[in-house]
Design a protein around this motif. Sequence first.
Motif, PDB file in Angstrom:
ATOM      1  N   GLY A 156       7.484  -8.976   0.183  1.00 46.84           N
ATOM      2  CA  GLY A 156       7.084  -8.844   1.581  1.00 46.84           C
ATOM      3  C   GLY A 156       6.341  -7.537   1.726  1.00 46.84           C
ATOM      4  N   PHE A 157       6.053  -7.147   2.965  1.00 45.76           N
ATOM      5  CA  PHE A 157       5.314  -5.913   3.208  1.00 45.76           C
ATOM      6  C   PHE A 157       6.136  -4.708   2.733  1.00 45.76           C
ATOM      7  CE2 PHE A 157       3.582  -2.505   5.907  1.00 45.76           C
ATOM      8  CZ  PHE A 157       2.246  -2.605   5.513  1.00 45.76           C
ATOM      9  N   PHE A 158       5.624  -3.994   1.762  1.00 49.45           N
ATOM     10  CA  PHE A 158       6.282  -2.838   1.141  1.00 49.45           C
ATOM     11  C   PHE A 158       7.652  -3.170   0.575  1.00 49.45           C
ATOM     12  CE2 PHE A 158       3.172  -0.212   3.505  1.00 49.45           C
ATOM     13  CZ  PHE A 158       2.706   0.533   2.432  1.00 49.45           C
ATOM     14  N   GLN A 159       7.867  -4.410   0.167  1.00 48.17           N
ATOM     15  CA  GLN A 159       9.118  -4.819  -0.471  1.00 48.17           C
ATOM     16  C   GLN A 159       8.806  -5.373  -1.852  1.00 48.17           C
ATOM     17  OE1 GLN A 159      10.937  -7.628   2.335  1.00 48.17           O
ATOM     18  NE2 GLN A 159      12.766  -6.361   2.149  1.00 48.17           N
ATOM     19  N   LEU A 160       9.141  -4.596  -2.867  1.00 49.15           N
ATOM     20  CA  LEU A 160       8.973  -5.084  -4.235  1.00 49.15           C
ATOM     21  C   LEU A 160       9.976  -6.192  -4.508  1.00 49.15           C
ATOM     22  CD1 LEU A 160       8.698  -1.784  -6.293  1.00 49.15           C
ATOM     23  CD2 LEU A 160       6.936  -3.519  -6.049  1.00 49.15           C
ATOM     24  N   ASN A 161       9.585  -7.156  -5.302  1.00 47.76           N
ATOM     25  CA  ASN A 161      10.578  -8.154  -5.693  1.00 47.76           C
ATOM     26  C   ASN A 161      11.384  -7.624  -6.874  1.00 47.76           C
ATOM     27  OD1 ASN A 161       9.108  -8.740  -8.081  1.00 47.76           O
ATOM     28  ND2 ASN A 161       7.928 -10.308  -7.031  1.00 47.76           N
ATOM     29  N   ASP A 162      12.514  -8.222  -7.123  1.00 47.17           N
ATOM     30  CA  ASP A 162      13.415  -7.762  -8.181  1.00 47.17           C
ATOM     31  C   ASP A 162      12.778  -7.872  -9.564  1.00 47.17           C
ATOM     32  OD1 ASP A 162      15.322  -7.249  -6.257  1.00 47.17           O
ATOM     33  OD2 ASP A 162      16.322  -9.191  -6.513  1.00 47.17           O
ATOM     34  N   PRO A 207      11.542   3.587 -13.170  1.00 52.06           N
ATOM     35  CA  PRO A 207      10.965   2.239 -13.142  1.00 52.06           C
ATOM     36  C   PRO A 207      10.682   1.693 -11.740  1.00 52.06           C
ATOM     37  CG  PRO A 207      13.206   2.199 -14.028  1.00 52.06           C
ATOM     38  CD  PRO A 207      12.828   3.623 -13.860  1.00 52.06           C
ATOM     39  N   THR A 208      11.499   2.014 -10.768  1.00 49.46           N
ATOM     40  CA  THR A 208      11.243   1.530  -9.409  1.00 49.46           C
ATOM     41  C   THR A 208       9.974   2.164  -8.854  1.00 49.46           C
ATOM     42  OG1 THR A 208      13.607   1.193  -9.045  1.00 49.46           O
ATOM     43  CG2 THR A 208      12.209   1.281  -7.087  1.00 49.46           C
ATOM     44  N   ALA A 209       9.815   3.454  -9.061  1.00 48.89           N
ATOM     45  CA  ALA A 209       8.604   4.148  -8.603  1.00 48.89           C
ATOM     46  C   ALA A 209       7.376   3.630  -9.343  1.00 48.89           C
ATOM     47  CB  ALA A 209       8.745   5.657  -8.798  1.00 48.89           C
ATOM     48  N   MET A 210       7.508   3.402 -10.651  1.00 45.93           N
ATOM     49  CA  MET A 210       6.385   2.885 -11.437  1.00 45.93           C
ATOM     50  C   MET A 210       6.000   1.482 -10.969  1.00 45.93           C
ATOM     51  SD  MET A 210       5.446   5.319 -13.336  1.00 45.93           S
ATOM     52  CE  MET A 210       4.295   4.503 -14.393  1.00 45.93           C
ATOM     53  N   ALA A 211       6.981   0.638 -10.679  1.00 52.11           N
ATOM     54  CA  ALA A 211       6.699  -0.711 -10.191  1.00 52.11           C
ATOM     55  C   ALA A 211       5.997  -0.645  -8.833  1.00 52.11           C
ATOM     56  CB  ALA A 211       7.985  -1.526 -10.096  1.00 52.11           C
ATOM     57  N   PHE A 212       6.446   0.259  -7.971  1.00 45.78           N
ATOM     58  CA  PHE A 212       5.822   0.420  -6.661  1.00 45.78           C
ATOM     59  C   PHE A 212       4.384   0.903  -6.793  1.00 45.78           C
ATOM     60  CE2 PHE A 212       4.683   2.795  -2.867  1.00 45.78           C
ATOM     61  CZ  PHE A 212       4.950   1.870  -1.878  1.00 45.78           C
ATOM     62  N   LEU A 213       4.163   1.935  -7.623  1.00 44.46           N
ATOM     63  CA  LEU A 213       2.808   2.461  -7.814  1.00 44.46           C
ATOM     64  C   LEU A 213       1.891   1.409  -8.433  1.00 44.46           C
ATOM     65  CD1 LEU A 213       3.599   6.074  -9.076  1.00 44.46           C
ATOM     66  CD2 LEU A 213       2.606   5.410  -6.870  1.00 44.46           C
ATOM     67  N   SER A 214       2.398   0.703  -9.430  1.00 49.53           N
ATOM     68  CA  SER A 214       1.610  -0.340 -10.081  1.00 49.53           C
ATOM     69  C   SER A 214       1.263  -1.452  -9.095  1.00 49.53           C
ATOM     70  CB  SER A 214       2.396  -0.903 -11.265  1.00 49.53           C
ATOM     71  OG  SER A 214       1.740  -2.017 -11.811  1.00 49.53           O
ATOM     72  N   GLY A 215       2.265  -1.935  -8.389  1.00 47.73           N
ATOM     73  CA  GLY A 215       2.036  -3.003  -7.417  1.00 47.73           C
ATOM     74  C   GLY A 215       1.088  -2.587  -6.309  1.00 47.73           C
ATOM     75  N   SER A 216       1.202  -1.344  -5.862  1.00 44.86           N
ATOM     76  CA  SER A 216       0.312  -0.838  -4.813  1.00 44.86           C
ATOM     77  C   SER A 216      -1.122  -0.735  -5.319  1.00 44.86           C
ATOM     78  CB  SER A 216       0.786   0.526  -4.315  1.00 44.86           C
ATOM     79  OG  SER A 216       2.064   0.432  -3.740  1.00 44.86           O
ATOM     80  N   GLY A 217      -1.281  -0.153  -6.508  1.00 41.75           N
ATOM     81  CA  GLY A 217      -2.620  -0.018  -7.091  1.00 41.75           C
ATOM     82  C   GLY A 217      -3.272  -1.356  -7.354  1.00 41.75           C
ATOM     83  N   GLU A 218      -2.457  -2.331  -7.773  1.00 41.27           N
ATOM     84  CA  GLU A 218      -3.004  -3.653  -8.086  1.00 41.27           C
ATOM     85  C   GLU A 218      -3.398  -4.436  -6.836  1.00 41.27           C
ATOM     86  OE1 GLU A 218      -0.889  -4.768 -12.319  1.00 41.27           O
ATOM     87  OE2 GLU A 218       0.261  -5.066 -10.474  1.00 41.27           O
ATOM     88  N   ILE A 219      -2.994  -3.978  -5.688  1.00 39.24           N
ATOM     89  CA  ILE A 219      -3.404  -4.608  -4.431  1.00 39.24           C
ATOM     90  C   ILE A 219      -4.524  -3.797  -3.775  1.00 39.24           C
ATOM     91  CG2 ILE A 219      -2.666  -5.170  -2.074  1.00 39.24           C
ATOM     92  CD1 ILE A 219      -1.618  -7.118  -4.190  1.00 39.24           C
TER      93      ILE A 219
END
Length: 172
Positions: free
Chosen positions: A58-64, A88-100
């Motif tokens: 969802g909006f600013f919600q990473l999936n598991d 890893p949570t920060a890396m997933a957030f940064l990666s997901g944000s950059g990829e969007i």
Amino acid sequence: MITQQRMAAGGGLPSLGLLADKANHLVQTLASPSLVQLVLRVALAVPFWRSGILKWHGFFQLNDTAVTLFSDEFMLHLPGGPYHFPAPTAMAFLSGSGEIIFPILLVLGLGTRFAALGLLFMTVIVELTVPDGWPVHITWAAMALGIIAYGPGRLSLDHLISRALRLTQESR
């Protein structure tokens, strides 16, 4: 008129040089620099967008799954490694944000060189994570470098903004 004269001199067939010139002109027309730059931007945006969209619930919600990938699956293949990703949570957030964010900017042609640089950096990280994927990663790097070197082209918001600023400065 000139073509008719050449055909008459050559026995009714256009010269090979004339055909080559026409073919070359056709190819140059089809592959205009602005069109090529747009296609490069879209081609680089697509794989990152597709990867990024899968990381969000969802909006600013990473999936598991995204967090699990960075905590358990993905490893950095550096000398002496492989190593787990830090935070890893920060890396997933940064990666997901950059990829969007970066693909959206690329497709719009807004902050294009910055977005391409961001995806080039992400490509380096992906290569360190999945070293066997280098044939695909090198194409991403080549596209990003082409965009960084030659810019977004005329079919971009960057070009429109630059043109508007130039017209504003000239009118003063």
